[in-house]
Design an enzyme around this catalytic site. Structure first.
Site, PDB file in Angstrom:
ATOM      1  N   GLU A   1      -0.009 -12.140  10.893  1.00 44.27           N
ATOM      2  CA  GLU A   1      -1.154 -11.254  10.897  1.00 44.27           C
ATOM      3  C   GLU A   1      -2.574 -12.321  11.178  1.00 44.27           C
ATOM      4  O   GLU A   1      -3.163 -11.830  12.197  1.00 44.27           O
ATOM      5  CB  GLU A   1      -1.592 -10.992   9.463  1.00 44.27           C
ATOM      6  CG  GLU A   1      -2.880 -10.270   9.415  1.00 44.27           C
ATOM      7  CD  GLU A   1      -3.281  -9.652   7.878  1.00 44.27           C
ATOM      8  OE1 GLU A   1      -2.186  -9.605   7.034  1.00 44.27           O
ATOM      9  OE2 GLU A   1      -4.184  -9.095   7.897  1.00 44.27           O
TER      10      GLU A   1
ATOM     11  N   GLU B   1      -7.951  -3.272  -2.803  1.00 40.13           N
ATOM     12  CA  GLU B   1      -8.217  -2.598  -1.533  1.00 40.13           C
ATOM     13  C   GLU B   1      -8.064  -1.502  -1.775  1.00 40.13           C
ATOM     14  O   GLU B   1      -7.321  -0.733  -0.777  1.00 40.13           O
ATOM     15  CB  GLU B   1      -7.370  -3.497  -0.550  1.00 40.13           C
ATOM     16  CG  GLU B   1      -7.711  -4.863  -0.217  1.00 40.13           C
ATOM     17  CD  GLU B   1      -6.997  -5.565   0.839  1.00 40.13           C
ATOM     18  OE1 GLU B   1      -7.711  -6.473   1.482  1.00 40.13           O
ATOM     19  OE2 GLU B   1      -5.916  -4.967   1.159  1.00 40.13           O
TER      20      GLU B   1
ATOM     21  N   LYS C   1      -0.377 -14.914  -3.436  1.00 43.56           N
ATOM     22  CA  LYS C   1      -0.232 -15.587  -2.254  1.00 43.56           C
ATOM     23  C   LYS C   1      -0.545 -16.941  -2.336  1.00 43.56           C
ATOM     24  O   LYS C   1      -1.125 -17.607  -2.952  1.00 43.56           O
ATOM     25  CB  LYS C   1      -1.386 -15.075  -1.334  1.00 43.56           C
ATOM     26  CG  LYS C   1      -1.207 -13.460  -0.975  1.00 43.56           C
ATOM     27  CD  LYS C   1      -2.413 -12.751  -0.306  1.00 43.56           C
ATOM     28  CE  LYS C   1      -2.033 -11.319   0.113  1.00 43.56           C
ATOM     29  NZ  LYS C   1      -2.938 -10.692   1.074  1.00 43.56           N
TER      30      LYS C   1
ATOM     31  N   ASP D   1      -6.602 -15.425   1.725  1.00 47.65           N
ATOM     32  CA  ASP D   1      -5.602 -14.208   2.371  1.00 47.65           C
ATOM     33  C   ASP D   1      -4.926 -14.905   3.617  1.00 47.65           C
ATOM     34  O   ASP D   1      -5.221 -14.391   4.740  1.00 47.65           O
ATOM     35  CB  ASP D   1      -6.578 -12.890   2.769  1.00 47.65           C
ATOM     36  CG  ASP D   1      -5.566 -11.733   3.312  1.00 47.65           C
ATOM     37  OD1 ASP D   1      -4.418 -12.007   2.846  1.00 47.65           O
ATOM     38  OD2 ASP D   1      -6.019 -10.763   3.677  1.00 47.65           O
TER      39      ASP D   1
ATOM     40  N   ASN E   1       1.065  -0.931  -0.121  1.00 46.09           N
ATOM     41  CA  ASN E   1       0.010   0.035  -0.029  1.00 46.09           C
ATOM     42  C   ASN E   1       0.849   1.228  -0.223  1.00 46.09           C
ATOM     43  O   ASN E   1       1.260   1.749   1.202  1.00 46.09           O
ATOM     44  CB  ASN E   1      -0.943   0.096   1.202  1.00 46.09           C
ATOM     45  CG  ASN E   1      -2.042  -1.103   1.153  1.00 46.09           C
ATOM     46  OD1 ASN E   1      -2.317  -1.550   0.143  1.00 46.09           O
ATOM     47  ND2 ASN E   1      -2.496  -1.735   2.431  1.00 46.09           N
TER      48      ASN E   1
ATOM     49  N   LYS F   1       0.808  -3.295  -6.033  1.00 45.49           N
ATOM     50  CA  LYS F   1      -0.512  -3.731  -5.750  1.00 45.49           C
ATOM     51  C   LYS F   1      -1.318  -2.906  -6.268  1.00 45.49           C
ATOM     52  O   LYS F   1      -1.514  -1.782  -6.055  1.00 45.49           O
ATOM     53  CB  LYS F   1      -0.624  -3.816  -4.153  1.00 45.49           C
ATOM     54  CG  LYS F   1      -2.024  -3.998  -3.557  1.00 45.49           C
ATOM     55  CD  LYS F   1      -2.071  -3.918  -2.084  1.00 45.49           C
ATOM     56  CE  LYS F   1      -3.266  -4.090  -1.788  1.00 45.49           C
ATOM     57  NZ  LYS F   1      -3.415  -4.098  -0.047  1.00 45.49           N
TER      58      LYS F   1
ATOM     59  N   GLU G   1       3.831 -15.548  -2.631  1.00 44.02           N
ATOM     60  CA  GLU G   1       4.268 -14.710  -1.558  1.00 44.02           C
ATOM     61  C   GLU G   1       3.442 -15.484  -0.366  1.00 44.02           C
ATOM     62  O   GLU G   1       2.514 -15.872  -0.102  1.00 44.02           O
ATOM     63  CB  GLU G   1       3.192 -13.455  -1.852  1.00 44.02           C
ATOM     64  CG  GLU G   1       3.161 -12.588  -0.611  1.00 44.02           C
ATOM     65  CD  GLU G   1       2.531 -11.192  -1.075  1.00 44.02           C
ATOM     66  OE1 GLU G   1       1.843 -11.030  -2.184  1.00 44.02           O
ATOM     67  OE2 GLU G   1       2.313 -10.394  -0.203  1.00 44.02           O
TER      68      GLU G   1
HETATM   69  O1  GCW Z   1      -3.747  -9.645   4.377  1.00 41.17           O
HETATM   70  C1  GCW Z   1      -4.491  -8.304   3.955  1.00 41.17           C
HETATM   71  C2  GCW Z   1      -3.933  -7.456   4.837  1.00 41.17           C
HETATM   72  C3  GCW Z   1      -3.711  -5.927   4.621  1.00 41.17           C
HETATM   73  C4  GCW Z   1      -2.709  -6.160   3.189  1.00 41.17           C
HETATM   74  C5  GCW Z   1      -3.338  -6.865   2.135  1.00 41.17           C
HETATM   75  C6  GCW Z   1      -2.539  -6.999   0.922  1.00 41.17           C
HETATM   76  C7  GCW Z   1      -0.842  -4.678   2.570  1.00 41.17           C
HETATM   77  O2  GCW Z   1      -4.728  -7.262   5.984  1.00 41.17           O
HETATM   78  O3  GCW Z   1      -3.141  -5.459   5.614  1.00 41.17           O
HETATM   79  O4  GCW Z   1      -2.188  -4.859   2.878  1.00 41.17           O
HETATM   80  O5  GCW Z   1      -3.931  -8.338   2.642  1.00 41.17           O
HETATM   81  O6  GCW Z   1      -1.748  -8.327   1.135  1.00 41.17           O
HETATM   82  O7  GCW Z   1      -2.305  -6.348   0.273  1.00 41.17           O
END
Ligand code: GCW
Length: 670
Positions: free
Chosen positions: A369, A268, A336, A341, A187, A264, A363
């Site tokens: 988290e 989001e 990912k 997520d 971000n 990115k 990734e």
């Molecule tokens: O896992 C989510 C997180 C965000 C993160 C997003 C991403 C950096 O909650 O904080 O932002 O994924 O991977 O872009």
């Protein structure tokens, strides 16, 4: 350069001084003093000087000769270690490779492995990269280990202590083969590309270079508008392209070996090519063309999803598969490991292997988290190995890990979280290593070679990820965290008018019949994104592996599981097993009291107490909540809830503090 050498000497002195303070700052690099044997290098260079210094500091064996030599069996960063006529010979085509060989020799010494055994190693991936989600104000998104290491305000002229920390960071990475780092959050603030920030980036790049680490940046796709003064960031606009070309020229003038960009986009709330009616390929290719003359690359993230009614788990695949074949060869799609997520457990993302004409990289998230932040002990090698059972390393170009590193003295918040940084580096170098090998390596370097200690703690580490899955989200449950920042349980939480896919009931779908997300052919049909055999396996309730059951199926509470128990009972036993494991970890750790220094002992002990408290919290919250649907009793032979559901709903469980936790509840779990 001289200044750097001076600093390295200072660092080495500090490290031996630090021997007295057991604050975890020495990571796995805790070797005793070396015996000053003869060390020979072919020449002086920043990298070879470090290699020699490391040996002088810690090597206790025969004389060593460092050799730069081409060798058909070695990749540029590969190395061999042999013993010839009483000398240990470390040979590689490159200085970096020699440095990696030195670290391997020292690691083998720490493990007391015989030095005469010849070793030949080549890294599985050429790019082994950390992704820092660090902001320019030194906050860290999903960081649980203090503030960002990068002291941006002072990076034009860093203090000696900051410099030492940067060098230690580079050294730790080099010791496990990590050769690249993205400094800032995906971000991304456009500011990172401003001239004054690029100067600061150069400072870090210069410090990291001798350790073989190249610097990359996350970039904001709208930078030409927000940092520059253009009216658009349309990737097909000539002025936009020129803006990026000039930026690239500026970067490479300062940092000739700059690695490239991580992006990115359209995710989001981040800007991206879709904002201008262009595809991800248009956006990625524009940047790739700009970087191409400098051999730079673009890592373009596939973490995209929109608040439509399609299953979120399907979206990255739906977006990227049709673009296969359209990306330049210096673009890598960064995916990912799972389709949603970084959940405690996910099946692998079906996007892997589904774009045969486009390079891919995985990734992983090293920072926890969704795994108890820096409070819970969860060794992640087994989770990453599970992914690697499905996705062959050879099918990927690189491995990225979202860093768990900050300004905390022990770097990672939890001493055992260092093992995850370590494991990421080792797996990116050699994905064939077993979780047990990695745990043992880390433990012996961190706590010494006591056989019983290593066995006990390694068992604990190997069981720890599954334990967290058990007390948080067993059997394929996912994303049932409370809104308090992905830490505590909140399967009941809803946000009227909010995005459905940001609310736990979207994921667990509990009702009076059963629980789970129907992703089979009768539901969202996400199963169809998997290769045929897995597709069929996952689609059928009878064959779907139970660890992914509620990911793919909505299952009746009374469904009979392989154990012969009902789904409800099975779920209860999983939650209970998680809690019992957390309690056992406390016992295992306490048993080591006489073998571990008081400071590290107390630190881990305190963390394990929190973990057990939270495990009980998770179990009680989830069972009492799901009970409101199943209406079945919690099996009578398992530990009874010690909280009431109403009390749990009022709790706003935060990390490290207990905001809003009623005193009587804290007492109950103390
Ligand atoms: O896992 C989510 C997180 C965000 C993160 C997003 C991403 C950096 O909650 O904080 O932002 O994924 O991977 O872009």
């Amino acid at each position: 350069m001289q200044r750097n050498i001076l600093l390295i000497c200072l660092l080495l002195c500090q490290l031996s001084f630090a021997a007295r303070a057991e604050d975890g700052s020495r990571l796995w690099l805790r070797q005793e003093a070396g015996t000053q044997t003869d060390i020979r290098a072919p020449r002086h260079s920043p990298t070879l000087d470090i290699a020699v210094d490391e040996l002088r500091k810690a090597w206790q064996g025969a004389p060593v000769e460092l050799v730069l030599k081409r060798d058909k069996t070695l990749k540029p960063e590969g190395f061999s270690i042999t013993e010839k006529a009483g000398r240990v010979v470390i040979s590689s085509p490159t200085e970096k490779g020699v440095l990696y060989g030195v670290y391997r020799l020292l690691q083998r010494q720490a493990e007391r492995l015989p030095s005469g055994t010849p070793v030949t190693e080549n890294p599985a991936f050429d790019l082994r990269i950390l992704n820092h989600w660090d902001n320019l104000d030194r906050s860290v998104e999903r960081g649980y280990a203090g503030r960002s290491l990068w002291n941006w305000d002072e990076l034009s002229a860093p203090s000696d202590s900051d410099r030492l920390r940067y060098i230690e960071y580079a050294r730790a990475n080099a010791s496990i083969g990590i050769n690249a780092t993205v400094l800032n959050n995906v971000n991304a603030s456009p500011q990172i590309l401003a001239t004054d920030y690029l100067q600061k980036v150069k400072t870090l790049a210069d410090l990291f270079r001798p350790y073989g680490i190249r610097v990359y940046l996350s970039v904001n796709f709208a930078s030409p508008m927000t940092l520059g003064e253009l009216k658009t960031a349309d990737p097909l606009d000539k002025e936009v392209v020129t803006w990026w070309k000039n930026k690239a020229k500026e970067i490479y003038r300062l940092i000739p070996d700059f690695g490239g960009f991580l992006v990115k986009a359209n995710s989001e709330g981040q800007p991206g090519p879709n904002d201008f009616g262009r595809t991800h390929a248009d956006g990625a290719n524009m940047l790739a063309d700009v970087l191409k003359p400098y051999k730079g690359i673009v890592m373009w993230r596939a973490f995209v999803y929109s608040p439509n009614d399609d299953d979120r788990a399907k979206q990255a695949y739906l977006e990227f598969v049709p673009l296969d074949g359209q990306f330049r060869d210096n673009v890598i799609i960064q995916i990912k490991n799972g389709p949603v997520d970084f959940q405690p457990r996910e099946p692998y993302s079906p996007l892997f292997g589904a774009t045969p004409h486009t390079d891919q990289m995985v990734e992983f998230q090293i920072t926890q988290e969704y795994l108890g932040f820096a409070n819970h002990l969860a060794f992640l090698a087994p989770m990453w190995k599970e992914f690697l059972e499905f996705v062959a390393p050879a099918s990927m170009r690189a491995m990225a890990g979202v860093a768990n590193i900050g300004t905390d003295a022990n770097w990672c918040g939890h001493l055992f979280a260092q093992a995850n940084w370590y494991a990421f580096g080792r797996l990116a170098w050699n994905p064939e290593l077993s979780s047990a090998d990695i745990a043992r390596e880390w433990l012996t370097q961190t706590f010494g070679t006591d056989e019983a200690l290593v066995n006990d703690l390694s068992r604990m580490m190997l069981d720890s990820h599954e334990a967290v899955v058990d007390y948080m989200m067993p059997l394929g449950l996912h994303h049932i965290f409370s809104f308090s920042g992905h830490y505590g349980p909140g399967p009941w939480q809803t946000m009227p008018g909010g995005r459905p896919d940001w609310q736990p009931p979207y994921y667990h779908r509990a009702d009076s019949i059963g629980v789970g997300f129907n992703r089979t052919h009768t539901g969202s049909n996400a199963v169809a994104q998997y290769p045929e055999t897995l597709h069929r396996l996952y689609d059928d309730l009878q064959t779907c592996p139970e660890e992914y059951l509620l990911w793919f199926h909505h299952v009746p509470w009374t469904h009979l599981m392989r154990s012969g128990r009902t789904l409800w009972d099975e779920m209860c036993y999983h939650y209970d097993r998680g809690v019992q494991q957390a309690r056992r970890f406390q016992q295992v750790w306490d048993k080591q009291e006489s073998k571990v220094d008081a400071e590290r002992f107390a630190h881990v002990q305190a963390k394990l107490r929190i973990q057990t408290r939270d495990a009980v919290w998770w179990k009680d919250a989830c069972l009492l909540y799901f009970h409101t649907f199943s209406k079945m009793p919690i099996p009578y032979d398992i530990e009874r809830p010690i909280h009431s559901f109403d009390a749990l709903k009022r709790v706003f469980l935060r990390v490290g503090n207990h905001e809003n936790v009623p005193e009587e509840m804290l007492n109950a779990v103390r």
